[in-house]
Design a protein around this motif. Structure first.
Motif, short mmCIF file in Angstrom:
data_model
loop_
_atom_site.label_atom_id
_atom_site.label_comp_id
_atom_site.label_asym_id
_atom_site.label_seq_id
_atom_site.Cartn_x
_atom_site.Cartn_y
_atom_site.Cartn_z
N LYS A 2 0.83 -1.20 0.00
CA LYS A 2 0.00 0.00 0.00
C LYS A 2 0.87 1.25 0.00
O LYS A 2 0.55 2.24 -0.67
N THR B 198 0.85 3.91 -3.09
CA THR B 198 0.55 5.32 -2.86
C THR B 198 1.60 6.22 -3.49
O THR B 198 1.29 7.25 -4.10
N HIS C 284 -5.92 4.57 -4.62
CA HIS C 284 -7.22 4.87 -4.02
C HIS C 284 -8.31 3.97 -4.59
O HIS C 284 -9.12 3.41 -3.83
N ARG D 298 -6.37 3.50 1.63
CA ARG D 298 -6.80 4.75 2.27
C ARG D 298 -5.60 5.71 2.26
O ARG D 298 -4.71 5.63 3.10
N SER E 237 -5.11 9.00 2.78
CA SER E 237 -4.86 9.92 3.89
C SER E 237 -4.24 9.19 5.07
O SER E 237 -3.27 9.65 5.68
N ARG E 238 -4.80 8.04 5.38
CA ARG E 238 -4.27 7.25 6.50
C ARG E 238 -2.85 6.80 6.23
O ARG E 238 -1.99 6.86 7.13
#
Length: 368
Positions: A226, A230, A238, A243, A245-246
């Motif tokens: 992940k 990102t 996404h 997630r 932001s997390r």
């Protein structure tokens, strides 16, 4: 069919080596202009920093700090974040462990005191990285800008705290009181006497453990997938269920914690008190280490040892060669940052052209 991207062996090994050699070539020219022999100077530096056991011990001591700052920058880069705030996060990490030491070093067992101080350094470093991460994730504020700003805030905050609250009464040195002997990190001299009675301590072991954990977490875990997804394409990640932001916030917390841990070696392993400007640029060197090491655990370790060797060897070089001031080593560090950062892809097109040419020749030979 032409290759459009460099293979891993080229981008991970050949490019960094060429960039390093380019930086050293320019440094050799400068040393020659200063009236000294580049070959002799390199021999002095290598002998002082690597061949001499005590010098090697100091090299590894410096490298212990750089591993943590390099990891701090690297893990953020994996998520597409450029954390330039490792310097400030290391500063706050030093404050965290100092508060633990000043509160408990006279009453707590070293077996509890040292781990508690290490945890405090990580927590304070992570806390200082939280707001830039939150602002990036929730408000779109660029992490480069916020982390740079937080470096200045950290420096002024620490100046106020040390000068106004931590200096012992009647003392003129802008530093906290010296910790008790119970607060000192165990040195490696006990197990490896050949290294000499130097500040090299178990922080080096902790740095190696951190490298292993980093390597496994990034390349062998779902969280690492992940993280890298990102960094490569946040929009695609996404839609894949990540997630964003997390992930950004958690990554910045981990990055700040690693930078905070860099203070353990500098303070608990060496000075045994908190002083002004103790990071001494280690956070910024971490940027060069992350770039040169390609965010790879082995590359980070080797880059950290290189910068440690430059510091140790440069000190002896300036003593033996008065024409070469110690600032020359800072200049060499800057050259490495330049070639491995801003000019990191300078040789990329040429290498890619050679690879494609060799592949075409091989294909033509097969067809013939």
């Amino acid at each position: 069919m032409k290759t459009t991207e460099l293979p891993r062996w080229a981008s991970g090994f050949v490019l960094p080596v060429l960039n390093l050699l380019s930086a050293l070539l320019v440094a050799a020219l400068v040393i020659h202009l200063l009236g000294e022999s580049p070959v002799e100077s390199l021999q002095i530096l290598i002998n002082s920093a690597v061949i001499n056991p005590e010098g090697l011990s100091y090299t590894l001591f410096y490298a212990s700090t750089f591993v943590f700052t390099g990891l701090a920058v690297s893990i953020a880069m994996k998520a597409g974040l450029f954390n330039i705030g490792a310097e400030g996060q290391m500063y706050l990490g030093g404050l965290g462990l100092t508060l633990v030491m000043l509160s408990f070093d006279a009453s707590m067992s070293p077996w509890l005191l040292i781990p508690l101080a290490i945890v405090a350094s990580a927590v304070f470093g992570a806390g200082w990285a939280f707001l830039p991460g939150y602002l990036q994730a929730k408000r779109g504020s660029h992490v480069v800008v916020t982390t740079i700003m937080f470096n200045f805030i950290a420096a002024n905050l620490m100046n106020y705290i040390i000068v106004s609250h931590l200096i012992p009464e009647g003392d003129q040195n802008p530093a906290s009181r010296t910790f008790s002997e119970a607060a000192a990190m165990p040195t490696l001299y006990t197990w490896f006497p050949a290294l000499g009675d130097t500040p090299l301590n178990i922080s080096f072991i902790l740095a190696l453990v951190a490298l292993v954990i980093y390597g496994v977490a990034v390349s062998r875990s779902s969280w690492g997938y992940k993280l890298q997804a990102t960094g490569l394409n946040a929009h695609a990640a996404h839609y894949a269920g990540v997630r964003i932001s997390r992930t950004i916030i958690v990554t910045m917390l981990i990055s700040g914690a690693l930078a905070g841990l860099a203070a353990v070696n500098s303070i608990m392993g060496s000075t045994h008190y908190l002083s002004l400007n103790f990071p001494a640029g280690a956070g910024f060197i971490g940027i060069a280490i992350a770039l040169m090491g390609r965010q790879n655990p082995v590359g980070i370790l080797l880059s950290s040892v290189l910068f440690g060797a430059l510091i140790q060897g440069g000190f002896d070089l300036s003593l033996e060669k008065p024409n070469i001031p110690q600032e020359t080593i800072v200049f060499i560090q800057g050259l490495i940052i330049l070639f491995c950062g801003a000019m990191e892809s300078m040789y990329g097109p040429a290498i890619l052209k050679l690879i494609n040419a060799r592949r075409n020749n091989s294909n033509n030979s097969i067809k013939g």
